[in-house]
Design a protein around this motif. Structure first.
Motif, PDB file in Angstrom:
ATOM      1  N   SER A 145      -8.639  -3.325   1.168  1.00 34.46           N
ATOM      2  CA  SER A 145      -7.974  -3.443   2.458  1.00 34.46           C
ATOM      3  C   SER A 145      -7.356  -2.139   2.918  1.00 34.46           C
ATOM      4  CB  SER A 145      -6.897  -4.526   2.380  1.00 34.46           C
ATOM      5  OG  SER A 145      -7.466  -5.785   2.131  1.00 34.46           O
ATOM      6  N   ARG A 146      -7.729  -1.052   2.298  1.00 32.83           N
ATOM      7  CA  ARG A 146      -7.144   0.220   2.675  1.00 32.83           C
ATOM      8  C   ARG A 146      -7.542   0.592   4.092  1.00 32.83           C
ATOM      9  NH1 ARG A 146     -10.208   4.180  -1.360  1.00 32.83           N
ATOM     10  NH2 ARG A 146      -9.852   2.384  -2.712  1.00 32.83           N
ATOM     11  N   LEU A 147      -6.667   1.369   4.733  1.00 26.19           N
ATOM     12  CA  LEU A 147      -6.976   1.937   6.033  1.00 26.19           C
ATOM     13  C   LEU A 147      -7.513   3.347   5.838  1.00 26.19           C
ATOM     14  CD1 LEU A 147      -3.803   0.837   8.045  1.00 26.19           C
ATOM     15  CD2 LEU A 147      -6.122  -0.023   8.361  1.00 26.19           C
ATOM     16  N   PHE A 185      -5.115   7.276   1.477  1.00 26.45           N
ATOM     17  CA  PHE A 185      -4.753   6.116   0.666  1.00 26.45           C
ATOM     18  C   PHE A 185      -4.472   6.537  -0.771  1.00 26.45           C
ATOM     19  CE2 PHE A 185      -4.991   1.946  -1.136  1.00 26.45           C
ATOM     20  CZ  PHE A 185      -5.762   2.059  -2.282  1.00 26.45           C
ATOM     21  N   PHE A 244      -7.914   6.697   8.029  1.00 26.03           N
ATOM     22  CA  PHE A 244      -7.340   7.237   9.256  1.00 26.03           C
ATOM     23  C   PHE A 244      -8.102   8.460   9.765  1.00 26.03           C
ATOM     24  CE2 PHE A 244      -3.372   4.926   9.709  1.00 26.03           C
ATOM     25  CZ  PHE A 244      -3.114   4.464   8.438  1.00 26.03           C
ATOM     26  N   ARG A 280     -10.633  -0.413   8.962  1.00 27.91           N
ATOM     27  CA  ARG A 280     -10.491  -1.217   7.747  1.00 27.91           C
ATOM     28  C   ARG A 280     -11.734  -2.076   7.584  1.00 27.91           C
ATOM     29  NH1 ARG A 280      -8.841  -6.296   6.728  1.00 27.91           N
ATOM     30  NH2 ARG A 280      -7.661  -6.632   8.635  1.00 27.91           N
ATOM     31  N   GLN A 289      -1.271  -4.187   8.538  1.00 22.08           N
ATOM     32  CA  GLN A 289      -0.338  -3.419   7.722  1.00 22.08           C
ATOM     33  C   GLN A 289       0.833  -2.929   8.563  1.00 22.08           C
ATOM     34  OE1 GLN A 289      -2.254  -0.494   5.168  1.00 22.08           O
ATOM     35  NE2 GLN A 289      -4.066  -1.808   4.998  1.00 22.08           N
ATOM     36  N   LEU A 298       1.920  -0.249  15.030  1.00 14.16           N
ATOM     37  CA  LEU A 298       0.619  -0.725  15.503  1.00 14.16           C
ATOM     38  C   LEU A 298       0.629  -0.857  17.015  1.00 14.16           C
ATOM     39  CD1 LEU A 298      -2.203  -1.853  14.824  1.00 14.16           C
ATOM     40  CD2 LEU A 298      -1.155  -4.123  14.758  1.00 14.16           C
ATOM     41  N   PHE A 323      -8.104   0.044  14.519  1.00 15.95           N
ATOM     42  CA  PHE A 323      -6.709   0.024  14.934  1.00 15.95           C
ATOM     43  C   PHE A 323      -6.321   1.361  15.565  1.00 15.95           C
ATOM     44  CE2 PHE A 323      -5.757  -3.736  12.371  1.00 15.95           C
ATOM     45  CZ  PHE A 323      -6.690  -3.654  11.365  1.00 15.95           C
ATOM     46  N   GLU A 379     -14.015  -7.927   1.301  1.00 20.96           N
ATOM     47  CA  GLU A 379     -13.009  -7.903   0.236  1.00 20.96           C
ATOM     48  C   GLU A 379     -13.342  -6.881  -0.839  1.00 20.96           C
ATOM     49  OE1 GLU A 379     -10.242 -10.047   1.820  1.00 20.96           O
ATOM     50  OE2 GLU A 379     -10.066  -9.425  -0.272  1.00 20.96           O
ATOM     51  N   TYR A 400      -3.055   0.357  -3.968  1.00 22.25           N
ATOM     52  CA  TYR A 400      -2.929  -0.936  -3.295  1.00 22.25           C
ATOM     53  C   TYR A 400      -2.625  -2.003  -4.329  1.00 22.25           C
ATOM     54  CZ  TYR A 400      -5.069  -5.279  -1.353  1.00 22.25           C
ATOM     55  OH  TYR A 400      -5.342  -6.568  -0.946  1.00 22.25           O
ATOM     56  N   ARG A 449      -5.416  -3.563  18.189  1.00 23.23           N
ATOM     57  CA  ARG A 449      -6.430  -3.765  17.154  1.00 23.23           C
ATOM     58  C   ARG A 449      -7.661  -4.425  17.761  1.00 23.23           C
ATOM     59  NH1 ARG A 449      -2.264  -7.656  15.249  1.00 23.23           N
ATOM     60  NH2 ARG A 449      -2.566  -9.497  16.567  1.00 23.23           N
ATOM     61  N   GLU A 454     -11.411  -6.451  16.532  1.00 25.49           N
ATOM     62  CA  GLU A 454     -12.378  -6.925  15.537  1.00 25.49           C
ATOM     63  C   GLU A 454     -13.769  -6.484  15.968  1.00 25.49           C
ATOM     64  OE1 GLU A 454      -9.941 -10.949  15.708  1.00 25.49           O
ATOM     65  OE2 GLU A 454     -10.079  -9.269  17.098  1.00 25.49           O
ATOM     66  N   LEU A 496      -3.806  11.703   6.489  1.00 27.58           N
ATOM     67  CA  LEU A 496      -3.308  10.454   5.900  1.00 27.58           C
ATOM     68  C   LEU A 496      -4.323   9.945   4.891  1.00 27.58           C
ATOM     69  CD1 LEU A 496      -1.834   8.577   8.942  1.00 27.58           C
ATOM     70  CD2 LEU A 496      -0.856   8.458   6.658  1.00 27.58           C
ATOM     71  N   TYR A 510     -12.611  -3.733  11.120  1.00 26.53           N
ATOM     72  CA  TYR A 510     -11.552  -3.789  12.120  1.00 26.53           C
ATOM     73  C   TYR A 510     -11.125  -2.358  12.448  1.00 26.53           C
ATOM     74  CZ  TYR A 510     -11.448  -8.522  10.331  1.00 26.53           C
ATOM     75  OH  TYR A 510     -11.812  -9.774   9.939  1.00 26.53           O
ATOM     76  N   TYR A 516       0.441   5.386   0.956  1.00 22.51           N
ATOM     77  CA  TYR A 516      -0.374   6.433   1.558  1.00 22.51           C
ATOM     78  C   TYR A 516       0.405   7.740   1.491  1.00 22.51           C
ATOM     79  CZ  TYR A 516      -3.071   2.657   3.803  1.00 22.51           C
ATOM     80  OH  TYR A 516      -3.842   1.537   4.045  1.00 22.51           O
ATOM     81  N   TYR A 549      -2.665   3.315  15.747  1.00 19.19           N
ATOM     82  CA  TYR A 549      -1.266   3.355  15.369  1.00 19.19           C
ATOM     83  C   TYR A 549      -0.611   4.522  16.074  1.00 19.19           C
ATOM     84  CZ  TYR A 549      -1.461  -0.005  11.446  1.00 19.19           C
ATOM     85  OH  TYR A 549      -1.573  -1.139  10.678  1.00 19.19           O
ATOM     86  N   TYR A 579       0.841  -1.193   0.000  1.00 19.31           N
ATOM     87  CA  TYR A 579       0.000   0.000   0.000  1.00 19.31           C
ATOM     88  C   TYR A 579       0.880   1.248   0.000  1.00 19.31           C
ATOM     89  CZ  TYR A 579      -2.815  -3.605   2.392  1.00 19.31           C
ATOM     90  OH  TYR A 579      -3.441  -4.775   2.759  1.00 19.31           O
TER      91      TYR A 579
END
Lengths: 116, 117
Positions: B103-105, A45, B107, B95, A105, B47, B35, B99, A48, B50, B52, A43, B33, A35, B37, A33
């Motif tokens: 899968s990008r985050l 994206f 923020f 995230r 990630q 990280l 997270f 699918e 990918y 995290r 779920e 931040l 999910y 960013y 950071y 990825y």
């Protein structure tokens, strides 16, 4: 490698020049990825890559931005005809692919790009 | 589209005390999910913890724990026994678990944490 490696650490360029930023992911990570971290936009994206699938380019801000990933490993982000608004930290991350939390990630230290 | 909001641009805490960083998010998805950071001056995102979304139990990692309130779409980070090395920018991230969403985050804006000796 032990972690995600990015080069150069810092890059100063003149407006209108092209730049290439490199990312070397963690060995065995098939997802990669990019960013961008900037003062005004936070931040965000960019792109990918996952294995041999077509990359998700939906975050690229303009057609001056492109990226490739050769051999499923190293990736290069290219910015053509750089503009001052391209000044930012460009972060690369890699991950495994799978369900649940397999695709955590892991980030590199980034490249700080300054366009004069 | 999902959004993540961190309403505290800056926070400070005394060494050995406890601090809580806030994060709220907006999504219509049920599988995702979350997270936290940490980004020290070295710029490398690390990280911290995290969670779920399908798990009701709050995640913990040593001195770091979260308060996950799914209905309120809130995901705060508690740092106990704060240490000087905890000083950094903290980012909350989302995230998707689907699918098709990639899968990008996504923020939040970040919270700059200062730890005072």
């Amino acid at each position: 490698g032990a972690g995600v490696s990015q080069s150069p650490s810092n890059k100063v360029t003149e407006k209108g020049k092209d730049v290439e930023l490199r990312c070397d992911p963690i060995s065995g990570h098939t997802a990669l990825y990019w960013y961008r971290q900037s003062l005004g936009q936070g931040l965000e994206f960019l792109i990918y890559f996952q294995g041999n699938s077509a990359p998700d380019k939906s975050g690229l801000p303009s057609d001056r931005f492109s990226a490739e990933r050769t051999g499923g490993s190293v990736s290069t982000l290219t910015i053509q005809r750089t503009q001052q608004e391209d000044s930012a930290v460009y972060l690369c991350a890699s991950s495994l692919v799978g369900g649940g939390l397999k695709n955590i990630q892991y980030f590199g230290a980034g490249t700080r790009l300054s366009v004069l | 589209a999902q959004t993540v909001t961190q309403s505290q641009p800056e926070m400070s805490v005394q060494e050995a005390e406890t601090v809580t960083l806030s994060c709220t998010y907006d999504t219509s998805e049920s599988d995702y999910y979350l997270f936290w950071y940490k980004q020290p001056p070295s710029r490398q995102m690390i990280l911290v913890i995290r969670q779920e979304a399908y798990k009701q139990q709050n995640a913990t990692e040593n001195r770091f724990s979260v308060n996950f309130q799914k209905a309120a779409k809130s995901f705060s980070l508690k740092i106990s026994d704060s240490q000087l090395g905890d000083a950094a920018m903290y980012f909350c991230a989302y995230r998707s678990g689907y699918e098709t969403s990639g899968s990008r985050l996504t923020f939040g804006e970040g919270t700059q944490l200062t730890v005072n000796p």
